[in-house]
Design a protein around this motif. Structure first.
Motif, mmCIF file in Angstrom:
data_model
loop_
_atom_site.group_PDB
_atom_site.id
_atom_site.type_symbol
_atom_site.label_atom_id
_atom_site.label_comp_id
_atom_site.label_asym_id
_atom_site.label_seq_id
_atom_site.Cartn_x
_atom_site.Cartn_y
_atom_site.Cartn_z
ATOM 1 N N PRO A 95 115.684 48.548 1.991
ATOM 2 C CA PRO A 95 115.100 46.997 2.146
ATOM 3 C C PRO A 95 114.704 47.082 3.635
ATOM 4 O O PRO A 95 113.860 46.398 4.370
ATOM 5 C CB PRO A 95 115.874 46.225 1.661
ATOM 6 C CG PRO A 95 116.358 46.601 0.504
ATOM 7 C CD PRO A 95 116.880 48.130 1.002
ATOM 8 N N GLU A 96 115.475 47.885 4.459
ATOM 9 C CA GLU A 96 115.464 47.603 5.796
ATOM 10 C C GLU A 96 114.862 48.929 6.854
ATOM 11 O O GLU A 96 114.553 48.763 7.875
ATOM 12 C CB GLU A 96 116.719 47.428 6.266
ATOM 13 C CG GLU A 96 117.703 46.145 5.846
ATOM 14 C CD GLU A 96 119.165 45.987 6.347
ATOM 15 O OE1 GLU A 96 119.153 45.518 7.574
ATOM 16 O OE2 GLU A 96 119.825 46.680 5.604
ATOM 17 N N PHE A 120 115.377 41.280 3.370
ATOM 18 C CA PHE A 120 116.557 41.477 2.508
ATOM 19 C C PHE A 120 117.339 42.713 3.194
ATOM 20 O O PHE A 120 116.785 43.369 3.889
ATOM 21 C CB PHE A 120 116.288 41.583 1.305
ATOM 22 C CG PHE A 120 115.555 40.715 0.339
ATOM 23 C CD1 PHE A 120 116.116 39.517 0.246
ATOM 24 C CD2 PHE A 120 114.046 40.709 0.143
ATOM 25 C CE1 PHE A 120 115.336 38.282 -0.308
ATOM 26 C CE2 PHE A 120 113.592 39.778 -0.527
ATOM 27 C CZ PHE A 120 114.044 38.394 -0.692
ATOM 28 N N LYS A 121 118.661 42.674 2.901
ATOM 29 C CA LYS A 121 119.547 43.605 3.542
ATOM 30 C C LYS A 121 119.635 44.980 2.370
ATOM 31 O O LYS A 121 119.215 44.712 1.276
ATOM 32 C CB LYS A 121 120.546 43.060 4.019
ATOM 33 C CG LYS A 121 120.452 41.729 4.836
ATOM 34 C CD LYS A 121 119.632 42.470 6.411
ATOM 35 C CE LYS A 121 119.651 41.527 7.263
ATOM 36 N NZ LYS A 121 118.827 41.713 8.446
ATOM 37 N N THR A 123 122.400 45.443 1.279
ATOM 38 C CA THR A 123 123.354 44.802 0.062
ATOM 39 C C THR A 123 122.693 44.271 -1.070
ATOM 40 O O THR A 123 123.153 43.838 -2.052
ATOM 41 C CB THR A 123 124.257 43.979 0.820
ATOM 42 O OG1 THR A 123 123.841 43.181 1.660
ATOM 43 C CG2 THR A 123 125.197 44.998 1.749
ATOM 44 N N ASP A 124 121.382 43.715 -0.714
ATOM 45 C CA ASP A 124 120.693 42.839 -1.802
ATOM 46 C C ASP A 124 120.167 44.017 -2.776
ATOM 47 O O ASP A 124 118.826 44.294 -2.963
ATOM 48 C CB ASP A 124 119.485 42.325 -1.005
ATOM 49 C CG ASP A 124 119.622 41.057 -0.228
ATOM 50 O OD1 ASP A 124 120.776 40.477 -0.533
ATOM 51 O OD2 ASP A 124 119.272 41.053 1.001
ATOM 52 N N ARG A 127 117.129 43.557 -5.189
ATOM 53 C CA ARG A 127 115.884 43.381 -4.677
ATOM 54 C C ARG A 127 115.408 44.717 -4.327
ATOM 55 O O ARG A 127 114.273 44.945 -3.406
ATOM 56 C CB ARG A 127 115.716 42.375 -3.386
ATOM 57 C CG ARG A 127 115.957 41.058 -3.844
ATOM 58 C CD ARG A 127 116.118 39.714 -2.645
ATOM 59 N NE ARG A 127 116.319 38.485 -3.158
ATOM 60 C CZ ARG A 127 117.229 37.860 -3.218
ATOM 61 N NH1 ARG A 127 118.451 38.335 -3.209
ATOM 62 N NH2 ARG A 127 117.436 36.691 -3.731
ATOM 63 N N ARG A 128 115.719 45.822 -4.570
ATOM 64 C CA ARG A 128 115.443 46.925 -4.052
ATOM 65 C C ARG A 128 114.039 47.790 -4.807
ATOM 66 O O ARG A 128 114.102 47.173 -6.057
ATOM 67 C CB ARG A 128 116.584 48.280 -4.314
ATOM 68 C CG ARG A 128 117.799 47.833 -3.216
ATOM 69 C CD ARG A 128 118.662 48.925 -3.274
ATOM 70 N NE ARG A 128 119.570 48.765 -2.263
ATOM 71 C CZ ARG A 128 120.500 49.766 -1.797
ATOM 72 N NH1 ARG A 128 120.305 50.845 -2.034
ATOM 73 N NH2 ARG A 128 121.363 49.508 -0.827
ATOM 74 N N ARG A 191 113.093 29.775 -3.096
ATOM 75 C CA ARG A 191 114.545 30.551 -2.975
ATOM 76 C C ARG A 191 115.280 30.763 -4.012
ATOM 77 O O ARG A 191 116.140 31.481 -4.299
ATOM 78 C CB ARG A 191 115.139 29.767 -1.818
ATOM 79 C CG ARG A 191 115.570 28.334 -2.158
ATOM 80 C CD ARG A 191 116.039 27.754 -0.916
ATOM 81 N NE ARG A 191 116.627 26.307 -0.843
ATOM 82 C CZ ARG A 191 117.560 25.932 -1.197
ATOM 83 N NH1 ARG A 191 118.672 27.000 -1.345
ATOM 84 N NH2 ARG A 191 117.908 24.665 -1.360
ATOM 85 N N THR A 194 113.902 35.390 -7.561
ATOM 86 C CA THR A 194 113.809 36.837 -6.950
ATOM 87 C C THR A 194 112.655 37.410 -6.509
ATOM 88 O O THR A 194 112.053 37.471 -7.258
ATOM 89 C CB THR A 194 114.791 37.768 -7.814
ATOM 90 O OG1 THR A 194 115.864 37.016 -8.290
ATOM 91 C CG2 THR A 194 115.191 38.882 -7.205
ATOM 92 N N SER A 196 110.526 40.507 -4.969
ATOM 93 C CA SER A 196 110.438 41.799 -4.755
ATOM 94 C C SER A 196 109.104 42.397 -4.482
ATOM 95 O O SER A 196 108.079 41.645 -4.635
ATOM 96 C CB SER A 196 111.104 42.494 -6.163
ATOM 97 O OG SER A 196 109.983 42.292 -7.156
ATOM 98 N N ASN A 213 107.765 37.470 -8.142
ATOM 99 C CA ASN A 213 109.020 36.891 -8.295
ATOM 100 C C ASN A 213 109.242 36.812 -9.908
ATOM 101 O O ASN A 213 108.178 37.191 -10.654
ATOM 102 C CB ASN A 213 109.253 35.635 -7.425
ATOM 103 C CG ASN A 213 108.396 34.474 -7.639
ATOM 104 O OD1 ASN A 213 107.699 34.518 -8.986
ATOM 105 N ND2 ASN A 213 107.980 33.742 -6.560
#
Length: 435
Positions: A95-96, A120-121, A123-124, A127-128, A191, A194, A196, A213
């Motif tokens: 995501p980054e 997103f990070k 770690t999310d 959401r990948r 929020r 989810t 993506s 979402n």
């Protein structure tokens, strides 16, 4: 036929080009924080470690992999699920960032990041993107298309938004060639749902990107030369192939749905399937075919292969194979496979749609492998539950064993390298091809 299943050829022929099924291979990512980096004005970063200088040989349909050459890829590779290969480079999405990794040394050649803050990070996990990076073009013109969800700051009474940042990365140099941005609709700000995004497919110089979402879908077709959005629709792009974008006619998964197709260049409607279904799904089955699967339960499940441009039924397959996936082998057949107990695999002639071979085969006492990848006339997989079980490579045209000790069952493969998860972990390892 085996298990009493039938595969029926419909009238007409299937004209197919090259597309992979289970785990792509492509032909070309980022870097470890422990390695020194030098900044680039284009927004990427380069590792000072040079690319592997050892000459590499490309094998058209590799069937041997050097187990001593295993090179770990970054954690973001997720066992190979987020990897696209281009030559000897592995492009790893998160995501980054998009990392370019030398598969011979593990050196990170470049790290491409969005200009805006990533939404997103790493770690999310939820959401990948479910698909690895896409490649547009070939040879020196090839580009890896990277997509990131980003935050767009608000100003005054204008609220902050989410957007899609699309980056075209030169596959040969791993450098960004261009960037463009799409601002998402207001529903993306919810929020509690989810959010993506993914590149659903690339064809004819057009990238089809999707943002969604839990309650909403939006598809954009982006010209990769002008970087402009050609059209957008509230559509889930289940398949992108044959110059068409195919998805359900209504978003609700709990209603009867038809498949509907749109021209990839114009967004013009092409066809709507005659058959409808609840619990429907679709996926690419080759450069000109769409696999349409539906049915609520075991008794009414069906599988059809449809012409992507016309919607015409090219082949009807027994509904017991509803969990299967099909792909063109790059040469002459469509390979269809599925898991379960036992696993099964069969191939259809790409021109006639006639059954070519099938496994298990009681007559020859052969079982089917669990297929991990299909590439250029070869089928890669693992045999389980029998003595001497392990990785195997089959000839996609005959279904016969090419190699019974290939070393690995790659989930991504090209002429230079195969990617497979480490035994007992989710680390992706790159192995050189040797034959």
């Amino acid at each position: 036929m085996w298990f009493g299943h039938t595969v029926k050829a419909a009238a007409g022929a299937c004209a197919l080009g090259a597309l992979l099924l289970v785990a792509g291979c492509g032909d070309d990512g980022d870097e470890s924080s422990e390695r020194p980096r030098s900044s680039r004005p284009d927004g990427s970063s380069a590792d000072k470690n040079p690319s592997s200088a050892t000459p590499r040989t490309s094998y058209p349909s590799p069937h041997l992999f050097d187990l001593t050459s295993a090179v770990p890829l970054p954690d973001e590779a997720e066992g190979g699920r987020q990897v696209t290969l281009h030559g000897t480079t592995a492009y790893v999405w998160s995501p980054e960032s998009l990392q370019a990794v030398d598969t011979g040394t593990g050196a990170v050649l470049a790290r491409v990041t969005p200009e805006r803050e990533a939404a997103f990070k790493v770690t999310d996990v939820l959401r990948r993107a479910p698909r690895p990076p896409a490649v547009s073009g070939t040879g020196a013109d090839a580009e890896v298309i990277a997509l990131f969800l980003v935050k767009i700051p608000g100003s005054g009474t204008t609220p902050a938004d989410y957007g899609l940042e699309i980056i075209g990365v030169e596959a040969a140099t791993s450098r960004p060639a261009w960037r463009t941005e799409i601002v998402l609709p207001a529903w993306s700000r919810d929020r509690y749902l989810t959010l993506s995004a993914e590149v659903a497919g690339v064809e004819n110089g057009i990238a089809v990107v999707r943002a969604s979402n839990d309650d909403n879908e939006m598809t954009y077709a982006v010209n990769l030369s002008t970087h402009k959005t050609l059209w957008q629709k509230e559509l889930a792009p289940w398949a992108v192939t044959g110059g068409a974008v195919v998805g359900p006619n209504v978003p609700d998964p709990y209603t009867e749905r038809h498949l509907t197709a749109f021209d990839i260049s114009t967004g013009r409607p092409l066809w709507t399937s005659r058959k409808s279904s609840g619990a429907a799904s679709a996926r690419e089955a080759g450069p000109h075919l769409v696999q349409f699967t539906g049915g609520w339960g075991i008794g009414d499940r069906f599988v059809q292969l449809l012409d992507a441009r016309t919607g015409k039924v090219r082949s009807t397959i027994d509904g017991s194979f509803a969990d299967m996936g099909c792909t063109y082998d790059g040469k002459a057949v469509i390979v269809c496979t599925g898991g379960g107990s036992p696993a099964y695999a069969f191939a259809l002639d790409a021109t006639s749609a006639d059954l070519v071979w099938q496994l298990p085969d009681k007559a020859t006492d052969r079982v089917a492998p669990s297929v991990t990848a299909v590439f250029n006339g070869a089928v890669y997989g693992k045999v389980t539950g029998t003595e001497g079980a392990g990785p195997v490579v089959l000839d996609s045209r005959t279904g016969l064993d090419i190699e019974t000790s290939p070393g690995i069952a790659p989930v991504a493969v090209n002429g230079y390298v195969g990617i497979a998860p480490d035994s007992g972990s989710d680390t992706a390892l790159a192995y050189r091809t040797t034959g």
